[in-house]
Design a protein around this motif. Structure first.
Motif, PDB file in Angstrom:
ATOM      1  N   SER A 218      34.098  21.379 -47.454  1.00 48.79           N
ATOM      2  CA  SER A 218      33.604  21.195 -48.812  1.00 48.79           C
ATOM      3  C   SER A 218      32.441  22.148 -49.115  1.00 48.79           C
ATOM      4  O   SER A 218      31.731  22.584 -48.202  1.00 48.79           O
ATOM      5  CB  SER A 218      33.140  19.754 -49.012  1.00 48.79           C
ATOM      6  N   PRO A 219      32.224  22.458 -50.398  1.00 55.06           N
ATOM      7  CA  PRO A 219      31.073  23.290 -50.771  1.00 55.06           C
ATOM      8  C   PRO A 219      29.744  22.673 -50.337  1.00 55.06           C
ATOM      9  O   PRO A 219      28.790  23.382 -50.043  1.00 55.06           O
ATOM     10  CB  PRO A 219      31.176  23.364 -52.296  1.00 55.06           C
ATOM     11  N   ASP A 220      29.676  21.348 -50.286  1.00 58.64           N
ATOM     12  CA  ASP A 220      28.426  20.673 -49.922  1.00 58.64           C
ATOM     13  C   ASP A 220      27.972  21.057 -48.516  1.00 58.64           C
ATOM     14  O   ASP A 220      26.829  21.460 -48.306  1.00 58.64           O
ATOM     15  CB  ASP A 220      28.606  19.149 -49.993  1.00 58.64           C
ATOM     16  N   ILE A 221      28.864  20.935 -47.540  1.00 54.45           N
ATOM     17  CA  ILE A 221      28.452  21.235 -46.173  1.00 54.45           C
ATOM     18  C   ILE A 221      28.254  22.739 -45.992  1.00 54.45           C
ATOM     19  O   ILE A 221      27.370  23.169 -45.258  1.00 54.45           O
ATOM     20  CB  ILE A 221      29.462  20.681 -45.138  1.00 54.45           C
ATOM     21  N   ARG A 222      29.055  23.549 -46.676  1.00 50.29           N
ATOM     22  CA  ARG A 222      28.896  25.000 -46.532  1.00 50.29           C
ATOM     23  C   ARG A 222      27.579  25.473 -47.138  1.00 50.29           C
ATOM     24  O   ARG A 222      26.960  26.411 -46.647  1.00 50.29           O
ATOM     25  CB  ARG A 222      30.085  25.723 -47.165  1.00 50.29           C
ATOM     26  N   THR A 223      27.123  24.815 -48.178  1.00 49.42           N
ATOM     27  CA  THR A 223      25.859  25.193 -48.820  1.00 49.42           C
ATOM     28  C   THR A 223      24.657  24.796 -47.973  1.00 49.42           C
ATOM     29  O   THR A 223      23.671  25.539 -47.886  1.00 49.42           O
ATOM     30  CB  THR A 223      25.742  24.526 -50.204  1.00 49.42           C
ATOM     31  N   LEU A 224      24.730  23.648 -47.316  1.00 45.72           N
ATOM     32  CA  LEU A 224      23.580  23.103 -46.595  1.00 45.72           C
ATOM     33  C   LEU A 224      23.534  23.496 -45.124  1.00 45.72           C
ATOM     34  O   LEU A 224      22.561  23.190 -44.443  1.00 45.72           O
ATOM     35  CB  LEU A 224      23.585  21.575 -46.704  1.00 45.72           C
ATOM     36  N   SER A 225      24.546  24.154 -44.625  1.00 48.94           N
ATOM     37  CA  SER A 225      24.607  24.474 -43.201  1.00 48.94           C
ATOM     38  C   SER A 225      23.861  25.763 -42.872  1.00 48.94           C
ATOM     39  O   SER A 225      23.720  26.654 -43.700  1.00 48.94           O
ATOM     40  CB  SER A 225      26.062  24.604 -42.745  1.00 48.94           C
TER      41      SER A 225
ATOM     42  N   TYR B 117      25.252  21.685 -39.475  1.00 52.42           N
ATOM     43  CA  TYR B 117      24.519  20.844 -40.424  1.00 52.42           C
ATOM     44  C   TYR B 117      23.918  19.682 -39.634  1.00 52.42           C
ATOM     45  O   TYR B 117      24.580  19.074 -38.787  1.00 52.42           O
ATOM     46  CB  TYR B 117      25.461  20.315 -41.510  1.00 52.42           C
TER      47      TYR B 117
ATOM     48  N   HIS C  47      21.236  16.088 -39.879  1.00 60.00           N
ATOM     49  CA  HIS C  47      20.536  15.122 -40.724  1.00 60.00           C
ATOM     50  C   HIS C  47      20.040  13.973 -39.851  1.00 60.00           C
ATOM     51  O   HIS C  47      20.776  13.467 -38.998  1.00 60.00           O
ATOM     52  CB  HIS C  47      21.465  14.575 -41.815  1.00 60.00           C
TER      53      HIS C  47
ATOM     54  N   TRP D  14      32.653  13.549 -46.522  1.00 64.16           N
ATOM     55  CA  TRP D  14      31.754  14.432 -47.268  1.00 64.16           C
ATOM     56  C   TRP D  14      31.982  15.895 -46.904  1.00 64.16           C
ATOM     57  O   TRP D  14      31.848  16.792 -47.754  1.00 64.16           O
ATOM     58  CB  TRP D  14      30.307  14.038 -46.957  1.00 64.16           C
TER      59      TRP D  14
ATOM     60  N   THR E 243      37.385  18.978 -47.831  1.00 61.90           N
ATOM     61  CA  THR E 243      37.815  19.015 -49.231  1.00 61.90           C
ATOM     62  C   THR E 243      38.772  17.865 -49.547  1.00 61.90           C
ATOM     63  O   THR E 243      39.396  17.289 -48.645  1.00 61.90           O
ATOM     64  CB  THR E 243      38.531  20.345 -49.537  1.00 61.90           C
TER      65      THR E 243
END
Length: 206
Positions: free
Chosen positions: A111-118, A128, A130, A190, A193
């Motif tokens: 997903s874009p979420d994990i790719r953005t925050l990694s 990633y 947390h 999360w 995709t």
């Protein structure tokens, strides 16, 4: 403990005292059910091969309960508890090994979420992390190219969650392990995709 080894691994340890076993580094595997059991004086590790794993509640939880029953006399508390899942999407087509094609596949899986925050961890892999209230989540994903022609290359997602606290009572381990599984289940949903979730529907129940 002897009953535990005999039941799960058909391993007869009648000639070894329990105290001696606890001071031994041992690794055994049941070829029928894919269970791998490793332990040393301070660490116990249980693995279930992918082809033999169904869900946490069906495959791991009963095994964990048997393990705790066998060891509660010697280990009334534990210090760390970790649960790990490894998901692999094989790259079997030579065309899929092209870097641009791998990038397309990664975009389709993660997903874009994990790719953005990694953050970059090492070549071809990102991580990633947390932390929240004693629970430490780590997700590492990327691709690997196998040099062994008999082994597939692949895109992989390794998800692990650890709970560290001094003196975790043995009677709390099952509840904490279930919490770790819930965290990893939600993290997986999360991290990938909707297309992947749809394709895996029925395979990711907790």
């Amino acid at each position: 403990m002897k009953r535990f080894f005999r039941r799960l691994f058909n391993l007869d340890i009648e000639d070894i005292h329990n105290e001696s076993i606890l001071n031994t580094r041992l690794k055994v595997k049941n070829q029928d059910n894919g269970i791998i059991f490793e332990f040393s004086k301070s660490t116990i590790k249980v693995s279930i091969e992918q082809n033999n794993f169904n869900t946490f509640s069906e495959s791991m939880l009963p095994l964990l309960k048997k393990l705790l029953e066998a060891y509660k006399e010697w280990f009334p508390v534990c210090k760390d508890l970790e649960l790990k899942y490894v998901d692999i999407w094989p790259l079997t087509n030579e065309r899929n090994l092209e870097e641009s094609k791998i990038k397309e596949l990664e975009d389709a899986i993660f997903s874009p979420d994990i790719r953005t925050l990694s953050l970059e961890k090492e070549k071809n892999f990102k991580r990633y992390q947390h932390k929240d209230n004693g629970f430490n989540l780590s997700m590492q994903y990327g691709y690997y190219i196998s040099e062994d022609e008999t082994q597939n290359s692949g895109i992989a997602l390794e998800s692990r969650c650890e709970y560290s606290k001094e003196n975790i009572p043995i009677n709390k381990v099952v509840d904490i392990a279930s919490k770790l599984n819930n965290i990893l289940y939600n993290a997986f949903i999360w991290a990938v995709t909707p297309q992947i979730l749809k394709a895996m529907q029925g395979e990711i129940e907790g």
